[in-house]
Design a protein around this motif. Structure first.
Motif, short mmCIF file in Angstrom:
data_model
loop_
_atom_site.label_atom_id
_atom_site.label_comp_id
_atom_site.label_asym_id
_atom_site.label_seq_id
_atom_site.Cartn_x
_atom_site.Cartn_y
_atom_site.Cartn_z
N ARG A 200 -3.16 13.23 -0.12
CA ARG A 200 -2.26 12.16 -0.57
C ARG A 200 -1.06 12.01 0.37
N ARG B 149 -0.40 8.79 2.97
CA ARG B 149 0.85 8.04 2.92
C ARG B 149 1.45 7.86 4.32
N ASP C 94 1.91 4.12 6.06
CA ASP C 94 3.23 3.69 6.54
C ASP C 94 3.21 3.33 8.02
N ASP D 283 -7.84 5.02 -6.85
CA ASP D 283 -7.12 4.09 -6.00
C ASP D 283 -5.82 4.74 -5.55
N MET D 284 -5.42 4.45 -4.33
CA MET D 284 -4.15 4.93 -3.82
C MET D 284 -3.45 3.77 -3.14
N ASP D 285 -2.17 3.67 -3.35
CA ASP D 285 -1.38 2.56 -2.82
C ASP D 285 -1.52 2.48 -1.30
N GLY D 286 -1.98 1.33 -0.81
CA GLY D 286 -2.08 1.09 0.62
C GLY D 286 -3.37 1.54 1.27
#
Length: 302
Positions: A16, A20, A24, A39-42
């Motif tokens: 995770r 990230r 970014d 699901d993971m953001d991005g």
């Protein structure tokens, strides 16, 4: 062109934080996970897949065409009870992944494989362990990691491979199966007594945010040699008593009793695990790290 990265074990503790970092940076991030409907953001897409399924691995890798691959998927709990699962995941799974990458329509530019400092075993020299320290595994988990390194080495003729050997690290959202979050959880709950295993141990600890940053930098580096190994460590060992004190200070709670539970005492427990970060420090642009006291405070306050 937008770079694509594949992270195995993306929904795990380390995955995770690594994901990230690359989200970014603007990467197309893909992941493998045992879990369904994650699901993971991005993150572009997470595939629910077993590393034991070579055909499916090959199919998805050809679909993604990753420039970079970071292989984190593994059973990482040293005391894991199911030996068959441990070896199937950490050994056969790594072999299947490497074979699928080798036979992919497009070869990756760089592959990183997460091993473990447990491969060094019980080194009683009292000196920091370097990448040249001989293997001396003392548990099945370490044996699987040694084997995974040898397997990965067989594929270094096809694409650059970096083996990373992380020493202990911790951070927010790590499972309470692990030492530091277990202690912090008990202190936050104001438990009067905590039961632990061996108290006479010392470990080189890093912050998971630093580990993710190091992985991010190392995978993007152009590899002059085709195969290399790098310790991921801080170069500082912390005793269990120090960790207990940091947790008690961060939570404003003092345990009335620290009790040794024989069920938690591991056979062949590694007493001291301390790494030499010299190669890592030369390979990354910023060697500043979170001290363990700050990491524990972050975990305690969130």
């Amino acid at each position: 062109m937008t770079k694509r990265i594949l992270i195995t074990g993306i929904t795990g503790f380390t995955g995770r934080y690594v994901a990230r970092r690359f989200v970014d940076l603007g990467y197309e991030v893909y992941g493998f996970s045992h879990a369904q409907n994650r699901d993971m953001d991005g993150v572009k897409q997470i595939f629910a897949i077993s590393l034991n399924s070579y055909t499916r691995l090959k199919q998805i890798i050809d679909q993604i065409k990753p420039h970079y691959v970071i292989h984190l998927a593994a059973i990482s709990f040293v005391a894991h009870a199911d030996m068959s699962e441990l070896y199937e995941t950490n050994v056969i799974g790594t072999r299947n992944l490497m074979e699928a990458l080798k036979n992919a329509d497009t070869l990756p530019e760089h592959v990183m494989v997460a091993s473990s400092a447990n491969v060094y075993g019980n080194n009683d020299s009292g000196q920091p362990l370097t990448e040249a320290t001989p293997f001396a595994p003392v548990n099945d988990y370490a044996v699987t990691k040694v084997t995974g390194e040898y397997i990965s080495g067989l594929y270094s003729q096809y694409f650059p491979i970096t083996i990373v050997r992380p020493f202990n690290y911790t951070g927010l959202h790590q499972s309470s199966n692990f030492l530091v979050p277990k202690i912090i959880q008990a202190a936050k709950a104001k438990q009067p007594v905590i039961e632990l295993g061996n108290l006479d141990i010392a470990r080189d600890f890093s912050d998971v945010r630093d580990v993710a940053r190091f992985y991010m930098e190392l995978i993007q580096r152009k590899n002059s040699a085709n195969f290399r190994t790098i310790n991921i460590c801080s170069g500082q060992a912390y005793t269990l008593h120090q960790i207990l004190n940091y947790a008690q200070d961060a939570t404003n709670h003092q345990f009335n009793e620290i009790r040794i539970n024989p069920a938690f005492v591991r056979t062949n427990e590694i007493k001291l695990l301390l790494g030499d970060p010299a190669i890592l420090n030369k390979a990354v642009s910023d060697i500043k790290r979170y001290p363990l006291e700050a990491t524990i405070e972050w975990m305690a306050l969130n």
